[in-house]
Design an enzyme around this catalytic site. Structure first.
Site, short mmCIF file in Angstrom:
data_model
loop_
_atom_site.label_atom_id
_atom_site.label_comp_id
_atom_site.label_asym_id
_atom_site.label_seq_id
_atom_site.Cartn_x
_atom_site.Cartn_y
_atom_site.Cartn_z
N HIS A 1 -12.76 10.31 0.24
CA HIS A 1 -13.15 9.31 -0.75
C HIS A 1 -14.05 9.89 -1.83
O HIS A 1 -14.71 9.15 -2.54
CB HIS A 1 -13.87 8.13 -0.07
CG HIS A 1 -12.95 7.25 0.72
ND1 HIS A 1 -12.33 7.67 1.86
CD2 HIS A 1 -12.55 5.97 0.53
CE1 HIS A 1 -11.59 6.68 2.35
NE2 HIS A 1 -11.69 5.64 1.56
N GLN B 1 -6.57 3.51 -5.41
CA GLN B 1 -7.87 3.05 -4.92
C GLN B 1 -8.94 4.15 -4.89
O GLN B 1 -10.11 3.89 -5.17
CB GLN B 1 -7.68 2.44 -3.55
CG GLN B 1 -8.69 1.38 -3.23
CD GLN B 1 -8.15 0.43 -2.19
OE1 GLN B 1 -7.93 0.81 -1.04
NE2 GLN B 1 -7.95 -0.82 -2.56
N PHE B 2 -8.54 5.37 -4.55
CA PHE B 2 -9.45 6.52 -4.59
C PHE B 2 -8.64 7.73 -5.03
O PHE B 2 -7.49 7.89 -4.63
CB PHE B 2 -10.06 6.80 -3.20
CG PHE B 2 -11.11 5.80 -2.80
CD1 PHE B 2 -12.45 6.02 -3.11
CD2 PHE B 2 -10.77 4.65 -2.13
CE1 PHE B 2 -13.42 5.08 -2.75
CE2 PHE B 2 -11.73 3.71 -1.77
CZ PHE B 2 -13.06 3.93 -2.08
N LEU C 1 0.84 -1.19 0.00
CA LEU C 1 0.00 0.00 0.00
C LEU C 1 0.88 1.25 0.00
O LEU C 1 1.27 1.74 1.06
CB LEU C 1 -0.89 -0.03 1.25
CG LEU C 1 -2.22 0.71 1.20
CD1 LEU C 1 -2.96 0.52 2.51
CD2 LEU C 1 -2.09 2.16 0.86
N GLU D 1 1.15 4.58 -2.69
CA GLU D 1 0.75 5.14 -3.99
C GLU D 1 1.93 5.65 -4.80
O GLU D 1 1.99 5.49 -6.02
CB GLU D 1 -0.30 6.25 -3.80
CG GLU D 1 -1.67 5.74 -3.38
CD GLU D 1 -1.78 5.41 -1.90
OE1 GLU D 1 -0.83 5.70 -1.14
OE2 GLU D 1 -2.81 4.86 -1.48
#
Lengths: 382, 326
Positions: free
Chosen positions: B129, B82-83, B58, B60
Site C-alpha cells: 500500500h 485503489q492503491f 474488484l 484492476e
C-alpha cells in the site's frame, strides 16, 4: 436440512443447422435474403483465396509472419453478418474474413501483416477496432464499448472474438464478469479451434464445453458447429436481438479446427496427426455452404466459377495496391514513428525525431561505418 | 478562494470536470456509495448518479480495460485504482493498449482517459500500500504521468489531465491528502501538463523533486539558507512525462549543482532520467556530480522502518552539502 442442491441454469445447447453433408434442418434454417447469402459466401471465399495468396507472399518475404484463418471463416463471417454497420466489431487476430466483410480493404490488412501501422487504422466509417495480438485483452475493450453504449442510451451492440487459449486468461473472465454485472450489450464469440499454438483444448480447460463458462457468469451460453455458417449466424442473431433489447451479453462457442499452422512460423506436424487434419478438412465450412447455395438454386457451378474469377481479380488488384503503398516514400518515412504518440508531440520526442533525421541525413551524405557493417546502400534512405 | 486539503481539492476537481462535461465518468472499486477508501470521490455518487459514478467489481485489469473501451466510444473515463501497489494487474492494458491505440491507428482511435491512484509511503500503511512506481509508466511510450504536490496544483493538474486527449497516469501522494491546506480558487483553473515549477528561487544549488518529497526538499532548502547561507533553487516537476527539461537545465546552468529527490527506487528511476538530461544539455556547467536522494533499490520496508527508506530533509541536506563542497 444440512445439504440441499442449489438449482443452477445448465441448459447449454449445441446448435447445428447445416451439417457436414450439407443436410439442412428446415425448422432452424435462418431467414436470409439471396443477397445476404451470396455476400456471406463471397467474403468466406475471398478470405480463403486471399489467405492462400498471402502464404505465398509471406514465403516470398513480401509480407511478414501472419496467422492464416482457414477453418475460421464461418464463425467470423457468420457472426459479423448478424450485426449492423453502426454496431461495433472487436476482433482478435483470426477474424480476417469478418474484417473484410466489415469494410476493411484487403490491401489495408495486407499493410498490417506487411509491417505498417497504417494497416491497423480502421477505415473511416467502420466501427471496428484493429487486430489485437495480446490474447483476451480486447474483450475488455469490447465490454467497455458496450458499457459506454448503455450509458449513452444507444441501442447498439458489440461483437467480439477470442480463441480457446484466450479463455484461460484473466481478462477473459474479467470481461465476462463485467459485461454480466453491467448487462452490457456484448456478444462474446469463441473461435474454439482446439489449439493454442501446440497446446490442445484439454490443457485449457477441464470441462465439457467452453460455452458452459457462461453459467458461472449468469449469462446465456451456447455451443455451435463452427463450420456451419447458418448456425453461427442464427445463434449470433439471437444474442444480438437480446443485447439490443437490454438483456445483456451472450457467450457463443464456435467449435472448429485450425486446419493450418498457428502462424507462418509454426509447424503443426510436431503436435498433431495428418489424419486429424484430414478429418476436419472434410468438415470444411465452404464446401457445405457452397452445396447449400447450389441446392437452393442461389449459385450454380457457372456462377461459382465466375465468382472465383472475380475474386482472383480482386486479390490481384489488392496486392497491387498494397505493394504500391508499401513502396510509398511517405509510408516508409521512419520519422513518422514519432508523429502519432500524442495529440501534440512533446519536446523530448521532437528531439529524438531530429536526432534520427540528422543521423539519416549524415548517413546518406556518404558511406559511413554503418553501411560498411550492414551492407545497406545509402540510397535506400528516404 | 477557499482553503482546503489535497483530498478535498481532488474531489473538487472531479466534481467540476463531471459538471462541465457529461462525457466524464468515474469508475473503480468503492468509488460510488462509499465515496472511495480515502473519501476522494465523496458526494459524487449522490450528485451524478450510479450511471456516471460506477462501482465496479474488484478487477484492476477490467477497470482499465473497460475504461479504454469507454474512451474509444467517446466517453472521458476517470478510473480509480485503489492503491498504486495494485496497478500491476492493469499495467498490461495501459502498456499494450491505452498507450498505443493512437499510434497504431495513425491517430484514428484515441484513448482520452485518466488513471488515478494513491501512491507513496509515509502513512504507516500495510504491505503493498506504499509503492511509488511512476518510473514504470514513465518508461511506457504513449502515456503521460503527473504527480501533484499541493491542493491547488492537484486540482489544476487533474482538470488538465481529464481534458487531455491522451491517457494520463495521475498519481496522488497519499501522505499529502490531509497533510496541509492551501487556498484553492473557486473558479476552475488548469495547469499545462509538461511544465515544472520553480517553487523557490536560488543561485547556489538546484534541488529537483515532486510529489510528497517536495516538502522535505523545501525544508532542506530553508535549512541551507539558515545554517549555511546557501541559496537553493527548488523545482517541482509536477509532470514526470513530459518532463520539463528546459526548466531543469536553465536552473542547473545558473547554479552548477543539482540534487534529485524522489521516493521511488533509484536505479533507472526518475532521478536517473533527470541526471541524464542535465548531462546532455548542461554538462559543462556542472561543478559537482549530480546526487540522488531516492528510495533504495529494495521493496519499501514495512512501516516500522519505512522512514529510513523515504527521503527526508536530513538526507537531502547532507547530499546538498556534499555537492556544494565537492
Amino acid at each position: 436440512m444440512p445439504r440441499t442442491p442449489i438449482q443452477l441454469p445448465t441448459n447449454i445447447e449445441y446448435l447445428s443447422i447445416l451439417d457436414e453433408n450439407a443436410q439442412i434442418d428446415k425448422q432452424l434454417e435462418p431467414i436470409l435474403s439471396t443477397a445476404d447469402l451470396k455476400r456471406m459466401y463471397h467474403f468466406m471465399l475471398l478470405a480463403r483465396r486471399a489467405d492462400e495468396r498471402m502464404l505465398k507472399l509471406q514465403r516470398q518475404g513480401r509480407i511478414g509472419t501472419f496467422p492464416q484463418s482457414l477453418g475460421h471463416e464461418a464463425i467470423s463471417v457468420g457472426a459479423a453478418s448478424a450485426i449492423g454497420s453502426s454496431d461495433w466489431h472487436v476482433p482478435a487476430y483470426r477474424e480476417f474474413s469478418g474484417m473484410l466483410l466489415r469494410g476493411w480493404p484487403l490491401e489495408t490488412l495486407l499493410l498490417y501483416w506487411g509491417g505498417f501501422e497504417e494497416g491497423a487504422r480502421p477505415p473511416d466509417g467502420v466501427n471496428d477496432l484493429p487486430y489485437c495480438v495480446p490474447v483476451a485483452s480486447q474483450l475488455l475493450h469490447a465490454t467497455g464499448i458496450g458499457m459506454a453504449m448503455k450509458i449513452a442510451g444507444d441501442k447498439k451492440v458489440v461483437l467480439t472474438f477470442f480463441g480457446d487459449g484466450s479463455s484461460s486468461e484473466g481478462d477473459f473472465h474479467e470481461a465476462l464478469n463485467f459485461a454480466s454485472v453491467f448487462q452490457a450489450p456484448v456478444i462474446f464469440v469463441c473461435q474454439n479451434n482446439q489449439f493454442a499454438i501446440s497446446v490442445p483444448l484439454s490443457r485449457q480447460m477441464h470441462c465439457a464445453t467452453l460455452a458452459q463458462r457462461a453459467v458461472s457468469y449468469g449469462i446465456p451460453g451456447i455451443r455451435v458447429d463452427g463450420n456451419d455458417i447458418l448456425a453461427v449466424y442464427a445463434a449470433t442473431k439471437e444474442a444480438v436481438d437480446r443485447a439490443r433489447q437490454g438483456l445483456g451479453p451472450t457467450l457463443i462457442e464456435g467449435l472448429t479446427y485450425r486446419t493450418t499452422a498457428h502462424t507462418t512460423s509454426d509447424d503443426p506436424k510436431k503436435y498433431r496427426s495428418p489424419e486429424e487434419e484430414q478429418l476436419w478438412s472434410s468438415r470444411d465450412a465452404l464446401i457445405r455452404f457452397r452445396r447449400y447455395l447450389a441446392d437452393r438454386g442461389i449459385m450454380d457451378e457457372s456462377a461459382r466459377i465466375s465468382l472465383e474469377a472475380e475474386i482472383e481479380q480482386e486479390i490481384k488488384e489488392a496486392v497491387r495496391k498494397f505493394e504500391e503503398a508499401a513502396g510509398d516514400k511517405e509510408l516508409l518515412n521512419p520519422l513518422h514513428m514519432f508523429d502519432y504518440l500524442y495529440a501534440e508531440t512533446p519536446e523530448f520526442l521532437e528531439r529524438q525525431r531530429n536526432e534520427l533525421q540528422q543521423f539519416l541525413a549524415s548517413r546518406s551524405a556518404g558511406p559511413g561505418r554503418m553501411e560498411a557493417k550492414s551492407g545497406e546502400s545509402a540510397g535506400r534512405d528516404p | 478562494m477557499a482553503e482546503m486539503n489535497m483530498a478535498k481539492a481532488i474531489n473538487k476537481a472531479l466534481g467540476e470536470a463531471m459538471a462541465a462535461d457529461e462525457r466524464v465518468i468515474m469508475l473503480g472499486a468503492d468509488v460510488g456509495v462509499n465515496g472511495g477508501v480515502f473519501r476522494i470521490t465523496e458526494g459524487l455518487y449522490a450528485r451524478f448518479g450510479e450511471g456516471r459514478v460506477i462501482d465496479t467489481p474488484l478487477a484492476e485489469s477490467a477497470i482499465i480495460g473497460t475504461a479504454i473501451g469507454m474512451a474509444i466510444y467517446g466517453l472521458r473515463p476517470v478510473a480509480e485504482i485503489q492503491f498504486a501497489g495494485f496497478d500491476y494487474y492493469n499495467y498490461h492494458q495501459l502498456e499494450s493498449h491505452a498507450a498505443r491505440f493512437r499510434n497504431r491507428t495513425r491517430g484514428r482511435i484515441t484513448v482520452p482517459m485518466v488513471m488515478r491512484a494513491p501512491c507513496g509511503g509515509g502513512i504507516r500503511a500495510l504491505e503493498h500500500h506504499s509503492e511509488s512506481r511512476e518510473a514504470i509508466y514513465a518508461h511506457t511510450p504513449g502515456l503521460k504521468v503527473v504527480i501533484p504536490s499541493s491542493p491547488r496544483n492537484a486540482r489544476a493538474l487533474l482538470l488538465s489531465a481529464i481534458q487531455d486527449p491522451d491517457p494520463v497516469i495521475y498519481y496522488e501522494p497519499k501522505s499529502l491528502y490531509r497533510a496541509f491546506k492551501e487556498d484553492v480558487p473557486d473558479q476552475p483553473e488548469t495547469l499545462p501538463l509538461g511544465q515544472a515549477r520553480v517553487v523557490r528561487s536560488g543561485s547556489d544549488i538546484t534541488l529537483i523533486s515532486y510529489g510528497a518529497s517536495l516538502r522535505p526538499t523545501l525544508e532542506a532548502a530553508e535549512q541551507l539558507q539558515e545554517e549555511d547561507g546557501v541559496s537553493a533553487e527548488v523545482i517541482d516537476l509536477l509532470s514526470i512525462v513530459p518532463l520539463d527539461t528546459v526548466t531543469i537545465v536553465t536552473s542547473v546552468k545558473k547554479t552548477g549543482r543539482a540534487v534529485v529527490v524522489h521516493e521511488g527506487p533509484r536505479s533507472c528511476g526518475i532521478g536517473a532520467e533527470v541526471a541524464a538530461r542535465i548531462n546532455e544539455d548542461s554538462l559543462l556547467y556542472l561543478e559537482a556530480p549530480i546526487k540522488r536522494i531516492t528510495g533504495y533499490d529494495v521493496p519499501i520496508p514495512y512501516f516500522s522502518k519505512e522512514k529510513y527508506f523515504l527521503p527526508d530533509a536530513d538526507k537531502i541536506l547532507q547530499a546538498a552539502r556534499q555537492t556544494l563542497s565537492f
